[in-house]
Design an enzyme around this catalytic site. Structure first.
Site, PDB file in Angstrom:
ATOM      1  NE  ARG A  99       6.951   0.724   4.519  1.00  0.00           N
ATOM      2  CZ  ARG A  99       5.751   0.218   4.796  1.00  0.00           C
ATOM      3  NH1 ARG A  99       5.553  -1.072   4.785  1.00  0.00           N
ATOM      4  NH2 ARG A  99       4.743   1.015   5.081  1.00  0.00           N
ATOM      5  NE  ARG A 128      -1.816  -2.252   2.691  1.00  0.00           N
ATOM      6  CZ  ARG A 128      -2.137  -3.470   2.260  1.00  0.00           C
ATOM      7  NH1 ARG A 128      -3.273  -3.662   1.680  1.00  0.00           N
ATOM      8  NH2 ARG A 128      -1.326  -4.488   2.447  1.00  0.00           N
ATOM      9  CB  THR A 129       3.457   2.545   2.275  1.00  0.00           C
ATOM     10  OG1 THR A 129       2.671   2.135   3.386  1.00  0.00           O
ATOM     11  CG2 THR A 129       4.069   3.888   2.562  1.00  0.00           C
ATOM     12  CE  LYS A 170      28.432  -3.171  -7.186  1.00  0.00           C
ATOM     13  NZ  LYS A 170      28.512  -2.062  -8.143  1.00  0.00           N
ATOM     14  CG  HIS A 197       3.733   4.182   8.586  1.00  0.00           C
ATOM     15  ND1 HIS A 197       3.937   4.978   7.468  1.00  0.00           N
ATOM     16  CD2 HIS A 197       3.231   3.003   8.116  1.00  0.00           C
ATOM     17  CE1 HIS A 197       3.573   4.295   6.394  1.00  0.00           C
ATOM     18  NE2 HIS A 197       3.144   3.105   6.754  1.00  0.00           N
TER      19      HIS A 197
HETATM   20  C1  NCD Z   1       1.456  -0.879   8.155  1.00  0.00           C
HETATM   21  C2  NCD Z   1       2.952  -0.796   8.308  1.00  0.00           C
HETATM   22  O1  NCD Z   1       3.689  -1.157   7.386  1.00  0.00           O
HETATM   23  O2  NCD Z   1       3.369  -0.353   9.348  1.00  0.00           O
HETATM   24  N1  NCD Z   1       1.060  -1.073   6.835  1.00  0.00           N
HETATM   25  C3  NCD Z   1       0.923   0.013   6.034  1.00  0.00           C
HETATM   26  O3  NCD Z   1       1.841   0.799   5.840  1.00  0.00           O
HETATM   27  N2  NCD Z   1      -0.298   0.218   5.533  1.00  0.00           N
HETATM   28  C4  NCD Z   1       0.832  -1.808   9.098  1.00  0.00           C
HETATM   29  C5  NCD Z   1       1.249  -3.241   9.102  1.00  0.00           C
HETATM   30  O4  NCD Z   1       2.125  -3.661   8.340  1.00  0.00           O
HETATM   31  O5  NCD Z   1       0.685  -3.973   9.906  1.00  0.00           O
END
Ligand code: NCD
Length: 360
Positions: free
Chosen positions: A142, A92-93, A121, A175
Site C-alpha cells: 500500500r 482493515r486492509t 538512507k 484499490h
Molecule cells: C479505503 C482506502 O484506503 O482507500 N479504506 C480501506 O482500504 N478499507 C477507503 C478510505 O480510506 O476512505
C-alpha cells in the site's frame, strides 16, 4: 531525524513506454500461464474469475468454522512467506491481508512506514521492493503514489526472482482487492434476490479521490444490466476516465448532487468519506458535506432490501444508529475482506483446487 538522504531516482529502460500503454494491453504482462500473477488493476478481473473467488471465499469461510477445517486451510501454504509493505495508513486492509495469510498458514513480515526502512538512507522504492523479493514469496503493498504497485511489479518481473505483487491501494488511483470484497459483499447481500446482476448502485461522497469507487466502477462491466448513480458535491465528482470507461462498456450511469432524490430507486448505497489526505493542506478541508451523509431519517426512504456499504473508515457519513439496521452491511463487508483476500492468495499460489476439492 526523518531521513539522512533524499530518495535515489532510478531510470528503468522501457518503463515510460509501458506506463503510457492502455491498461487492456498491459494486463497480459501481469499474467503467467493464463492466470493472474500480479494484482494491480481492477480491469484484470473477469466474471469467471470473480465468480470463482466469491465461491472460494464462501468455501474458506465454511471450512474456517471448524478446527479440522482451519487446520486444513493452514496446511495449504505453510511453506510460503509474505511481505506486507504498507507505507500509507491502513487498518482493515493490513489486518485482513495479515489474517488471510495466517488462515492459509503463510508467515508474514511487515514494514509499516518508510522511516524504519532503508529508504531513509536514500534507497529507491524499487530497490527496497527488490530486497523483499529476496526473502519472501509474495509482496502486498500500500503506497500513497498512484502507479506504485504497477511499477514495482513491472520491475520485479524483469528480475531473476519475480514474486507476485498485490496492490493494497495505490494513492487515489486503484484499490483492486477492496473492489473484490465489495463485489463479494454485494453478491452475498443480494443472494436471495438474484445477486448483483440487474441492480442499481449509488456511490456517494468523494468520488474524485476515492480509489475504492473507481476500482468498483471498473468491475461493473462484468455484471448484466447494472446501473450506477454517482452522488457527489461538484468538487468531488467522478473523474472523466471512469465515465469514459462506463460509456465504452454501455453501463448506464447518472450524476446528481441530490442524494435524497435517488434513495428510493437504488438497491445499494456505497458511502465514502472525504479523502482530504490528498489535499495540499489537509486541514484546509474542514467541510463535512452533510448533504452527502446517510441519516436515520433516510432509512424509511430506502428500499427494504437496499444494502448499505462503506469501505471504512467512516467519519460522519453514516449515523452510528444505522449500524443496528439489518441493511447496514459495512461491518459484514469488512469481514468479507479477510475471506476474499484469503481466496485471492490461495488462487495466486494455485492451491484453490485443494479447497474446492473439499466440497466435491
Ligand atoms: C479505503 C482506502 O484506503 O482507500 N479504506 C480501506 O482500504 N478499507 C477507503 C478510505 O480510506 O476512505
Amino acid at each position: 531525524m526523518d531521513k539522512y538522504a533524499e530518495q535515489t531516482q532510478q531510470e528503468f529502460e522501457g518503463w515510460e513506454d509501458f506506463f503510457h500503454k492502455p491498461v487492456d494491453e498491459k494486463v497480459k504482462y501481469f499474467k503467467r500461464d493464463g492466470r493472474i500473477f500480479d494484482v494491480i488493476y481492477a480491469q484484470q478481473f473477469d466474471r469467471p474469475f470473480l465468480d470463482h473467488l466469491c465461491n472460494l471465499a464462501e468455501m474458506i469461510r465454511h471450512l474456517a468454522r471448524t478446527k479440522v477445517g482451519q487446520s486444513k486451510l493452514r496446511h495449504l501454504l505453510p511453506h510460503k512467506r509474505a511481505m506486507l509493505y504498507f507505507v500509507q495508513p491502513s487498518t482493515r486492509t493490513f489486518l485482513s491481508f495479515q489474517n488471510a495469510c495466517h488462515i492459509l498458514g503463510l508467515t508474514v513480515s511487515e514494514i509499516r512506514g518508510t522511516s524504519t526502512s532503508s529508504e531513509v538512507k536514500g534507497e529507491s522504492p524499487e530497490d527496497t521492493i527488490r530486497t523483499f523479493a529476496s526473502y519472501v514469496n509474495l509482496i502486498i503493498s500500500r503506497h500513497p503514489e498512484a502507479g506504485f504497485a504497477e511499477k514495482t511489479a513491472w520491475v520485479l518481473n524483469q528480475t531473476e526472482r519475480p514474486v507476485p505483487v498485490l496492490n493494497g491501494g495505490s494513492g487515489p488511483d486503484q484499490h483492486p482487492t477492496q473492489a473484490l470484497l465489495d463485489i463479494y459483499t454485494l453478491e452475498r447481500e443480494f443472494r436471495t434476490i438474484g445477486g448483483l446482476d440487474g441492480k442499481k448502485i449509488a456511490m456517494v461522497g468523494d468520488l474524485k479521490r476515492g480509489r475504492t469507487v473507481r476500482s468498483l466502477s471498473y468491475l461493473m462491466k462484468n455484471y448484466k444490466n447494472v446501473e450506477l448513480v454517482y452522488v457527489a458535491p461538484q468538487v468531488f465528482k467522478m473523474k472523466d476516465d471512469i465515465k469514459e470507461f462506463l460509456n465504452k462498456h454501455n453501463i448506464p450511469f447518472k450524476e446528481t448532487e441530490d442524494f435524497e432524490s435517488i434513495m428510493p430507486e437504488v438497491d445499494a448505497i456505497y458511502m465514502t468519506r472525504i479523502q482530504n489526505e490528498y489535499a495540499a493542506d489537509p486541514t484546509s478541508e474542514a467541510e463535512t458535506f452533510p448533504g452527502f451523509h446517510l441519516k436515520t431519517k433516510h432509512m424509511s426512504m430506502i428500499q427494504t432490501h437496499c444494502a448499505i456499504l462503506h469501505p471504512l473508515p467512516r467519519r460522519y457519513e453514516i449515523d452510528v444508529r444505522i449500524d443496528k439496521d439489518p441493511r447496514a452491511a459495512y461491518w459484514r463487508q469488512e469481514r468479507c475482506g479477510m475471506w476474499i483476500r484469503a481466496a485471492l492468495i490461495a488462487y495466486i499460489f494455485r492451491v484453490d483446487g485443494g479447497i474446492t476439492e473439499e466440497f466435491n
